[in-house]
Scaffold this motif. Structure first.
Motif, PDB file in Angstrom:
ATOM      1  N   TRP A  73      76.871 -11.894  69.196  1.00  0.00           N
ATOM      2  CA  TRP A  73      75.475 -11.319  69.831  1.00  0.00           C
ATOM      3  C   TRP A  73      75.331 -10.256  69.598  1.00  0.00           C
ATOM      4  N   GLY A  74      74.074  -9.372  68.594  1.00  0.00           N
ATOM      5  CA  GLY A  74      74.240  -8.744  68.316  1.00  0.00           C
ATOM      6  C   GLY A  74      74.958  -7.803  66.939  1.00  0.00           C
ATOM      7  N   PRO A  75      74.320  -6.689  66.579  1.00  0.00           N
ATOM      8  CA  PRO A  75      73.280  -5.791  67.337  1.00  0.00           C
ATOM      9  C   PRO A  75      72.096  -6.364  67.000  1.00  0.00           C
ATOM     10  N   ALA A  76      71.263  -4.895  68.666  1.00  0.00           N
ATOM     11  CA  ALA A  76      69.841  -5.045  68.104  1.00  0.00           C
ATOM     12  C   ALA A  76      69.322  -5.250  66.735  1.00  0.00           C
ATOM     13  N   CYS A  82      77.186  -4.311  70.914  1.00  0.00           N
ATOM     14  CA  CYS A  82      77.526  -6.114  70.703  1.00  0.00           C
ATOM     15  C   CYS A  82      78.442  -6.304  71.124  1.00  0.00           C
TER      16      CYS A  82
END
Length: 233
Positions: A73-76, A82
């Motif tokens: 996941w991520g980063p945004a 992340c």
């Protein structure tokens, strides 16, 4: 969620306890499977999560190591926190669960995801370990309901079935084909989302900018699929 209070071991143990504990969901451990980050040039294989799941009684045949596109996941944005994910799947078919976990078999239903944020991606693309490691966790309420009710799809739970029946009545559909079923599910999902947006305290309305544009697109897509079903007004 944990913001520095605990990390991988506890997050996985809590997830397992809630899924299988008799006081909680009481799901069958023999129908549970797990995915874990397999590692790449930026971050190593998540052996810690693997060993933790094994210690809880998950068999190694039921654990898949998956690449970054599946278990990271991520980063945004372009930079920021992340990390690897460990996802939990449950066998929904009435057939006996296979010994080996195949993530591409749709009968394995993803129910939960623990995001283990231990890295920070810098502007130059490097992945540095965070001083404070955090856990972001997400569990699908509708997916959980479907599993507890022995349904093979979230669209078979009582949240959606009355709306599906109404759409089929309006479109005069008795036994839908695959294409019609897809359109029905798109309408249900998009109108549900539109209803939540319309009920928001910000009083968002359909428009050609920002949130209003997203809302308009949700409604327009529902209308388009309604027309495909033969609904005229």
């Amino acid at each position: 969620w944990s913001l520095g209070d605990y990390f991988k071991k506890e997050a996985i143990e809590y997830s397992f306890e809630f899924l299988t504990g008799k006081k909680y969901l009481n799901l069958d451990i023999d129908k549970l499977a797990i995915s874990i980050f397999k590692g790449d040039k930026n971050a190593p294989k998540d052996d810690f999560s693997y060993k933790t799941w094994l210690s809880l009684g998950i068999k190694k045949e039921r654990i898949n190591f998956l690449p970054k596109k599946d278990n990271w996941w991520g980063p945004a944005g372009l930079t920021g926190p992340c990390g690897p994910c460990t996802e939990m799947f449950y066998w929904t078919s009435k057939e006996k669960a296979p010994k080996k976990f195949d993530v591409n078999n749709s009968k394995w239903f993803e129910i939960w995801n623990d995001v283990l944020m231990e890295y920070n991606k810098t502007k130059d693309g490097k992945y540095e370990l965070l001083k404070q490691k955090n856990v972001d966790t997400g569990m699908g309420v509708e997916r959980t309901a479907a599993i507890l009710q022995n349904k093979e799809s979230v669209f078979d739970i009582e949240l959606f079935t009355p709306i599906i029946k109404k759409i089929k009545d309006i479109a005069n559909i008795k036994n839908e084909n695959e294409s019609q079923l897809k359109s029905i599910r798109i309408i249900v999902d998009h109108l549900r989302a539109a209803a939540f947006v319309l009920c928001d305290e910000k009083r968002i309305t359909p428009s050609n900018v920002e949130q209003g544009y997203v809302l308009r697109r949700l409604i327009r897509k529902s209308i388009r699929h309604g027309k495909l079903l033969g609904i005229k007004d």
